[in-house]
Design a protein around this motif. Structure first.
Motif, PDB file in Angstrom:
ATOM      1  N   GLU A 334       0.769  -1.100  -0.006  1.00  0.00           N
ATOM      2  CA  GLU A 334       0.044   0.089   0.043  1.00  0.00           C
ATOM      3  C   GLU A 334       1.080   1.353   0.111  1.00  0.00           C
ATOM      4  OE1 GLU A 334      -3.247  -0.124  -0.181  1.00  0.00           O
ATOM      5  OE2 GLU A 334      -3.377  -2.116  -0.078  1.00  0.00           O
ATOM      6  N   ILE A 335       0.182   2.425  -0.629  1.00  0.00           N
ATOM      7  CA  ILE A 335       1.132   3.527  -0.395  1.00  0.00           C
ATOM      8  C   ILE A 335       0.951   4.014   0.850  1.00  0.00           C
ATOM      9  CG2 ILE A 335       1.112   5.828  -1.461  1.00  0.00           C
ATOM     10  CD1 ILE A 335      -0.179   5.129  -3.709  1.00  0.00           C
ATOM     11  N   ALA A 336       2.160   4.503   1.598  1.00  0.00           N
ATOM     12  CA  ALA A 336       2.503   4.809   2.808  1.00  0.00           C
ATOM     13  C   ALA A 336       3.038   6.261   2.872  1.00  0.00           C
ATOM     14  CB  ALA A 336       2.739   3.867   3.703  1.00  0.00           C
ATOM     15  N   CYS A 337       3.047   6.614   4.196  1.00  0.00           N
ATOM     16  CA  CYS A 337       3.497   8.044   4.331  1.00  0.00           C
ATOM     17  C   CYS A 337       4.747   7.895   5.298  1.00  0.00           C
ATOM     18  CB  CYS A 337       2.666   9.146   4.923  1.00  0.00           C
ATOM     19  SG  CYS A 337       3.483  10.747   5.078  1.00  0.00           S
ATOM     20  N   TYR A 338       6.117   8.009   5.144  1.00  0.00           N
ATOM     21  CA  TYR A 338       7.253   7.834   6.041  1.00  0.00           C
ATOM     22  C   TYR A 338       7.997   9.062   6.346  1.00  0.00           C
ATOM     23  CZ  TYR A 338       6.190   3.101   4.281  1.00  0.00           C
ATOM     24  OH  TYR A 338       5.486   1.796   3.919  1.00  0.00           O
ATOM     25  N   ASP A 339       8.335   9.078   7.690  1.00  0.00           N
ATOM     26  CA  ASP A 339       8.958  10.063   7.897  1.00  0.00           C
ATOM     27  C   ASP A 339      10.682  10.375   7.717  1.00  0.00           C
ATOM     28  OD1 ASP A 339       6.615  11.234   9.314  1.00  0.00           O
ATOM     29  OD2 ASP A 339       7.197   9.969  11.266  1.00  0.00           O
ATOM     30  N   ILE A 340      10.827  11.502   7.308  1.00  0.00           N
ATOM     31  CA  ILE A 340      12.187  11.808   6.866  1.00  0.00           C
ATOM     32  C   ILE A 340      12.579  13.238   7.571  1.00  0.00           C
ATOM     33  CG2 ILE A 340      12.162  10.837   4.732  1.00  0.00           C
ATOM     34  CD1 ILE A 340      11.961  13.618   3.225  1.00  0.00           C
ATOM     35  N   ILE A 341      13.779  13.582   7.628  1.00  0.00           N
ATOM     36  CA  ILE A 341      14.255  15.098   8.122  1.00  0.00           C
ATOM     37  C   ILE A 341      15.104  15.779   6.654  1.00  0.00           C
ATOM     38  CG2 ILE A 341      16.035  14.278   9.408  1.00  0.00           C
ATOM     39  CD1 ILE A 341      15.447  16.608  11.190  1.00  0.00           C
ATOM     40  N   ILE A 342      14.650  16.773   6.427  1.00  0.00           N
ATOM     41  CA  ILE A 342      15.638  17.559   5.393  1.00  0.00           C
ATOM     42  C   ILE A 342      16.569  18.145   5.926  1.00  0.00           C
ATOM     43  CG2 ILE A 342      15.516  19.410   3.662  1.00  0.00           C
ATOM     44  CD1 ILE A 342      12.603  18.644   3.040  1.00  0.00           C
ATOM     45  N   ASP A 362      11.933   7.083   9.780  1.00  0.00           N
ATOM     46  CA  ASP A 362      10.873   6.379  10.099  1.00  0.00           C
ATOM     47  C   ASP A 362      11.230   4.924  10.348  1.00  0.00           C
ATOM     48  OD1 ASP A 362       8.326   4.434   9.324  1.00  0.00           O
ATOM     49  OD2 ASP A 362       7.673   6.372   9.216  1.00  0.00           O
ATOM     50  N   PRO A 363      11.101   4.396  11.424  1.00  0.00           N
ATOM     51  CA  PRO A 363      11.596   3.010  11.820  1.00  0.00           C
ATOM     52  C   PRO A 363      10.944   1.966  10.979  1.00  0.00           C
ATOM     53  CG  PRO A 363       9.890   4.043  13.503  1.00  0.00           C
ATOM     54  CD  PRO A 363      10.176   5.077  12.702  1.00  0.00           C
ATOM     55  N   GLN A 364       9.622   2.206  10.533  1.00  0.00           N
ATOM     56  CA  GLN A 364       8.935   0.974   9.793  1.00  0.00           C
ATOM     57  C   GLN A 364       9.597   0.988   8.336  1.00  0.00           C
ATOM     58  OE1 GLN A 364       4.791   1.523   8.977  1.00  0.00           O
ATOM     59  NE2 GLN A 364       4.649  -0.365   7.835  1.00  0.00           N
ATOM     60  N   LEU A 365      10.108   1.941   7.795  1.00  0.00           N
ATOM     61  CA  LEU A 365      10.631   1.923   6.526  1.00  0.00           C
ATOM     62  C   LEU A 365      12.150   1.332   6.763  1.00  0.00           C
ATOM     63  CD1 LEU A 365      10.643   2.859   3.654  1.00  0.00           C
ATOM     64  CD2 LEU A 365      11.284   5.070   4.003  1.00  0.00           C
ATOM     65  N   LEU A 366      12.872   2.044   7.783  1.00  0.00           N
ATOM     66  CA  LEU A 366      14.179   1.430   7.993  1.00  0.00           C
ATOM     67  C   LEU A 366      14.081  -0.064   8.258  1.00  0.00           C
ATOM     68  CD1 LEU A 366      15.338   4.189  10.353  1.00  0.00           C
ATOM     69  CD2 LEU A 366      16.178   3.818   7.928  1.00  0.00           C
ATOM     70  N   SER A 367      13.069  -0.804   8.707  1.00  0.00           N
ATOM     71  CA  SER A 367      12.857  -2.068   8.964  1.00  0.00           C
ATOM     72  C   SER A 367      12.850  -2.767   7.504  1.00  0.00           C
ATOM     73  CB  SER A 367      11.717  -2.451   9.916  1.00  0.00           C
ATOM     74  OG  SER A 367      11.526  -3.721  10.039  1.00  0.00           O
ATOM     75  N   LEU A 368      11.894  -2.097   6.782  1.00  0.00           N
ATOM     76  CA  LEU A 368      11.568  -2.750   5.348  1.00  0.00           C
ATOM     77  C   LEU A 368      12.601  -2.893   4.488  1.00  0.00           C
ATOM     78  CD1 LEU A 368       7.873  -1.384   5.197  1.00  0.00           C
ATOM     79  CD2 LEU A 368       8.585  -3.951   5.266  1.00  0.00           C
ATOM     80  N   THR A 369      13.345  -1.549   4.318  1.00  0.00           N
ATOM     81  CA  THR A 369      14.154  -1.365   3.083  1.00  0.00           C
ATOM     82  C   THR A 369      15.624  -1.107   3.604  1.00  0.00           C
ATOM     83  OG1 THR A 369      13.417   0.962   2.982  1.00  0.00           O
ATOM     84  CG2 THR A 369      12.258  -0.824   1.829  1.00  0.00           C
ATOM     85  N   VAL A 394      20.219   7.645  -3.635  1.00  0.00           N
ATOM     86  CA  VAL A 394      20.607   6.997  -2.422  1.00  0.00           C
ATOM     87  C   VAL A 394      21.921   7.150  -2.281  1.00  0.00           C
ATOM     88  CG1 VAL A 394      20.818   4.875  -3.127  1.00  0.00           C
ATOM     89  CG2 VAL A 394      20.358   5.162  -0.638  1.00  0.00           C
ATOM     90  N   PHE A 395      22.393   7.608  -0.900  1.00  0.00           N
ATOM     91  CA  PHE A 395      23.815   7.454  -0.495  1.00  0.00           C
ATOM     92  C   PHE A 395      24.384   6.006  -0.619  1.00  0.00           C
ATOM     93  CE2 PHE A 395      23.481  11.827   0.548  1.00  0.00           C
ATOM     94  CZ  PHE A 395      24.473  12.322   0.997  1.00  0.00           C
ATOM     95  N   VAL A 396      25.305   5.759  -1.608  1.00  0.00           N
ATOM     96  CA  VAL A 396      25.763   4.271  -1.509  1.00  0.00           C
ATOM     97  C   VAL A 396      26.466   3.794  -0.269  1.00  0.00           C
ATOM     98  CG1 VAL A 396      27.270   2.801  -2.672  1.00  0.00           C
ATOM     99  CG2 VAL A 396      26.298   4.747  -4.002  1.00  0.00           C
ATOM    100  N   ASN A 397      26.965   4.773   0.512  1.00  0.00           N
ATOM    101  CA  ASN A 397      27.593   4.332   1.797  1.00  0.00           C
ATOM    102  C   ASN A 397      26.521   4.240   2.811  1.00  0.00           C
ATOM    103  OD1 ASN A 397      30.145   3.506   0.498  1.00  0.00           O
ATOM    104  ND2 ASN A 397      30.892   5.614   0.830  1.00  0.00           N
ATOM    105  N   ASP A 398      25.354   4.845   2.570  1.00  0.00           N
ATOM    106  CA  ASP A 398      24.416   5.157   3.776  1.00  0.00           C
ATOM    107  C   ASP A 398      23.032   5.298   3.190  1.00  0.00           C
ATOM    108  OD1 ASP A 398      23.059   5.819   6.140  1.00  0.00           O
ATOM    109  OD2 ASP A 398      24.150   7.666   6.580  1.00  0.00           O
ATOM    110  N   PRO A 399      22.466   4.187   3.347  1.00  0.00           N
ATOM    111  CA  PRO A 399      21.177   4.092   2.707  1.00  0.00           C
ATOM    112  C   PRO A 399      19.966   4.847   3.255  1.00  0.00           C
ATOM    113  CG  PRO A 399      21.794   1.895   3.484  1.00  0.00           C
ATOM    114  CD  PRO A 399      22.999   2.491   3.711  1.00  0.00           C
ATOM    115  N   THR A 400      20.349   5.232   4.705  1.00  0.00           N
ATOM    116  CA  THR A 400      19.329   5.903   5.360  1.00  0.00           C
ATOM    117  C   THR A 400      19.337   7.404   5.035  1.00  0.00           C
ATOM    118  OG1 THR A 400      20.984   6.715   6.894  1.00  0.00           O
ATOM    119  CG2 THR A 400      19.636   4.591   7.290  1.00  0.00           C
TER     120      THR A 400
END
Length: 414
Positions: A334-342, A362-369, A394-400
């Motif tokens: 499902e399309i979901a909204c995930y938290d980030i910080i600019i 977002d802890p859920q997105l970090l857990s999934l991907t 994406v940062f190759v050395n830091d996917p977060t």
């Protein structure tokens, strides 16, 4: 005497250091002020810079906004020219930069975040590289060596127009070993190149080149505008082997389903793996443009994409803050909204498709991907109730951590 000599040297060194630091500060300040702005109906109340400058209309000299204290806020009267020249003055005194304000109507977009499949056919046949042709006597020939280059597009053989690999194979064989003239497009320039085909061990004539004429993959739909035109990915579709931007002749948008997630890790970017529904009922739209800012086309009127979209107003770059935001994407059905910080905002054009720097919280997105992975490109970035950009890298050395493009840059090409 020696003390006086040291004093003079110290003064000169201090002055030199001061000049260097002033030049560095000036260049840094220029980067913190954009070259141009989009202003909805001339409204300046959402202009936010991180330097204390005052903007003045170059024509009238009237102060329109002071970003240091917001003492005065006005609207620029809309004119038939649709543009106003502004001068940025440090503390309202020292002119540091001229910029253009583009006066536009307020705009709403149907924002998506849905995972979709892309299928495109190249304009001509893309050359991936060259190789050898071994004849019946096991003698190797390299007809294309030093003639064709990776990234070339073969669009003609003698008088025959080439659109597919099959067209190229047939035209080469029809020449029956005679030298042919290839019409080749190289970085926008059309070249006429002579080449001598050679028979392989089965007697089939070849030119010793690896080629491709189509490409498919999955990504994320960013938005649909009021005219039914879409923007996606936030960057171009590139060939997976050469990395060059594909010259697209035509293509389609299809329904897709994510079937596996490879989590990203340090040094190893993850990806969304999916299947694309190429049946007629799976067709969602038509692709007509592949540019560095994204992939564009038109959505089918009966497409199911409309049902998943949510309307958001457009937020321009001067409204973006280094603060909390969200991305919309479909990684778990499902399309979901995930938290980030600019964390950073880059206004200058040399930051190609990397104007927004953010970190996934977002802890859920970090857990999934594990963060940002391939297939999430195009995911809309939402801040303060407006769509302000889309995920691109994406940062190759830091996917977060990831990069995003300003939504206004995508809209310029819709």
């Amino acid at each position: 005497m020696r003390f006086e000599w040291l004093r003079r040297k110290s003064v000169k060194f201090f002055r030199l250091q001061l000049v260097v630091w002033l030049m560095f500060a000036y260049q840094l300040m220029l980067q913190m002020i954009p070259d141009d702005l989009y202003l909805e109906d001339g409204n300046l109340t959402n202009v936010r810079f991180s330097v204390p400058v005052q903007l003045e209309c170059a024509d009238s000299g009237d102060r329109v906004i002071d970003t240091a204290s917001i003492l005065q806020q006005q609207q620029i009267v809309r004119s038939s020219q649709e543009q106003v020249k502004l001068t940025a003055k440090l503390f309202g005194l020292v002119p540091v930069k001229c910029l253009t304000a583009n006066i536009v109507d307020s705009q709403d977009l149907w924002v998506s975040g849905e995972n979709v499949g892309f299928y495109v056919e190249t304009e001509g046949v893309l050359v991936l590289g060259t190789g050898d042709v071994a004849d019946a006597n096991s003698t190797n020939y390299s007809p294309s060596l030093n003639v064709l280059k990776s990234g070339d597009y073969i669009c003609g053989v003698d008088d025959t127009v080439i659109s597919t690999k099959e067209d190229l194979i047939k035209a080469i064989n029809d020449a029956q070993g005679k030298s042919v003239v290839l019409s080749v497009r190289r970085r926008g320039e059309l070249l006429q190149l002579y080449i001598q085909p050679r028979p392989d061990d089965e007697g089939v004539y070849r030119i010793g080149a690896w080629v491709r004429d189509d490409l498919a993959g999955i990504g994320t739909l960013t938005y649909i505008d009021q005219a039914g035109h879409f923007g996606a990915l936030g960057h171009c579709i590139s060939d997976v082997d050469t990395g060059v931007q594909l010259d697209v002749a035509k293509g389609n948008l299809y329904d897709s389903t994510v079937i596996d997630i490879v989590k990203g890790s340090k040094g190893e970017p993850g990806q969304l793996s999916g299947v694309i529904n190429y049946r007629e009922e799976g067709k969602l739209g038509t692709i007509w443009t592949n540019s560095r800012e994204g992939v564009y086309g038109a959505i089918e009127e009966t497409s199911s994409l409309w049902k998943q979209c949510v309307t958001y107003p457009v937020g321009y770059k001067q409204e973006i803050e280094t603060s909390d935001a969200q991305i919309l994407c479909q990684v778990d059905g499902e399309i979901a909204c995930y938290d980030i910080i600019i964390t950073e905002i880059h206004y200058q054009e040399n930051q190609e498709n990397k104007s927004i720097l953010f970190e996934v919280k977002d802890p859920q997105l970090l857990s999934l991907t594990g963060g940002i992975v391939q297939g999430m490109s195009g995911s809309p970035i939402i801040q303060n109730g407006k769509v302000v950009g889309a995920v691109t890298h994406v940062f190759v050395n830091d996917p977060t951590k990831g990069y995003g493009i300003f939504i206004e840059d995508m809209l310029e090409h819709t």
